[in-house]
Design an enzyme around this catalytic site. Structure first.
Site, short mmCIF file in Angstrom:
data_model
loop_
_atom_site.label_atom_id
_atom_site.label_comp_id
_atom_site.label_asym_id
_atom_site.label_seq_id
_atom_site.Cartn_x
_atom_site.Cartn_y
_atom_site.Cartn_z
N SER A 19 53.34 -4.62 26.69
CA SER A 19 51.91 -4.90 26.52
C SER A 19 51.55 -5.14 25.05
O SER A 19 50.69 -5.97 24.75
CB SER A 19 51.06 -3.79 27.12
OG SER A 19 51.11 -2.62 26.35
N ASN A 20 52.19 -4.44 24.12
CA ASN A 20 51.93 -4.71 22.70
C ASN A 20 52.49 -6.06 22.29
O ASN A 20 51.88 -6.77 21.49
CB ASN A 20 52.51 -3.60 21.82
CG ASN A 20 51.60 -2.40 21.76
OD1 ASN A 20 50.57 -2.42 21.09
ND2 ASN A 20 51.94 -1.35 22.48
N LEU A 88 63.01 2.11 21.09
CA LEU A 88 63.14 3.57 21.03
C LEU A 88 64.31 4.07 20.18
O LEU A 88 64.42 5.25 19.90
CB LEU A 88 63.27 4.15 22.45
CG LEU A 88 62.08 3.88 23.37
CD1 LEU A 88 62.31 4.51 24.73
CD2 LEU A 88 60.78 4.39 22.76
N HIS A 107 53.13 3.49 16.84
CA HIS A 107 53.40 4.78 17.50
C HIS A 107 52.10 5.25 18.16
O HIS A 107 51.03 5.15 17.56
CB HIS A 107 53.88 5.80 16.46
CG HIS A 107 54.26 7.10 17.07
ND1 HIS A 107 55.47 7.30 17.70
CD2 HIS A 107 53.57 8.27 17.18
CE1 HIS A 107 55.52 8.54 18.16
NE2 HIS A 107 54.38 9.16 17.85
N ASP A 148 59.75 7.51 12.95
CA ASP A 148 58.30 7.68 12.74
C ASP A 148 57.94 8.22 11.35
O ASP A 148 56.95 8.93 11.21
CB ASP A 148 57.71 8.62 13.81
CG ASP A 148 57.99 8.12 15.21
OD1 ASP A 148 58.04 6.90 15.41
OD2 ASP A 148 58.16 8.97 16.11
C1 GRF Z 1 53.60 1.90 22.93
O1 GRF Z 1 52.86 3.03 23.32
C2 GRF Z 1 54.02 2.01 21.49
O2 GRF Z 1 53.14 2.77 20.73
C3 GRF Z 1 55.35 2.69 21.56
O3 GRF Z 1 55.94 2.23 22.75
C4 GRF Z 1 54.94 1.82 23.66
C5 GRF Z 1 55.26 0.43 24.08
O4 GRF Z 1 54.40 -0.03 25.09
N1 GRF Z 1 56.12 2.44 20.39
P1 GRF Z 1 54.40 -1.53 25.52
O5 GRF Z 1 55.81 -1.87 25.98
O6 GRF Z 1 54.01 -2.34 24.33
O7 GRF Z 1 53.41 -1.65 26.62
#
Ligand code: GRF
Length: 191
Positions: A19-20, A88, A107, A148
């Site tokens: 989603s990001n 991750l 994060h 982080d």
């Molecule tokens: C997000 O919550 C981001 O902060 C973390 O991993 C998650 C990824 O979510 N690093 P998406 O795959 O972008 O929906």
């Protein structure tokens, strides 16, 4: 910057919801001066890759395994900026050195709180609720060889109500993430 545009690569992880990545790509597409040159994923069969393909973004699948670091470096060689989104693992030092000060991560908490090894996904939001925090949010930061820990570029905050579940906090934070990541990248790429 072959065509004058600043080249952005987005690296997603094996869980790859994406989603990001989508939020970044959609906002980047509205600009005149930024372009997504690669969405790098460890596997092809994850939602992030489906989304990237549906947005006609160039996908590079780089499976974790032999020579992973050099294959990742090669996939990212052309990028001016690298945005990790759901990645991750610790990011390889060799790739960090090749793109010094140009690798970002988001994060889902207000670092330095609720960060570090094992603090990802719902673990973060469950810890926030268990600690009785009255606010949470997201942090865009530079990536280092530790989880982080890099300098903070931007944070956005939301209220956590006593009645909020971890899922509710996750939804509030994710909404913030989708705005904050692009805003931070925009600011950095404009100097
Ligand atoms: C997000 O919550 C981001 O902060 C973390 O991993 C998650 C990824 O979510 N690093 P998406 O795959 O972008 O929906």
């Amino acid at each position: 910057m072959a065509n004058g545009k600043t080249r952005i690569a987005i690296v997603v992880g094996g869980k790859g919801r994406g989603s990001n990545m989508r939020a970044l790509a959609e906002r980047i597409a509205e600009t005149q001066d930024l372009e997504v040159v690669a969405v790098v994923a460890p596997k092809a069969d994850i939602p992030a890759v489906e989304t990237a393909s549906s947005l006609n973004l160039p996908v590079r699948v780089v499976p974790v395994g032999d020579d992973y670091h050099s294959r990742l470096a090669e996939a990212l060689a052309d990028a001016d900026w690298i945005c990790l989104a759901g990645y991750l693992r610790l990011f390889p030092t060799s790739v960090l050195e090749a793109h010094a000060g140009r690798v970002l991560n988001i994060h889902p908490a207000l670092l330095p709180k609720f960060g570090g090894k094992g603090m990802f996904g719902m673990h973060v939001h469950e810890a926030v609720v268990a600690a009785g925090e009255r606010e949470s949010g997201c942090t865009v930061h530079f990536v280092t060889e530790h989880y982080d820990e890099g300098a903070v570029i931007a944070q956005a905050r939301c209220e956590v109500l006593p009645s909020d579940s971890a899922e509710k906090v996750a939804a509030k934070v994710l909404k913030l993430e989708h705005e904050t990541y692009f805003a931070a990248l925009r600011r950095l790429t404009q100097g």
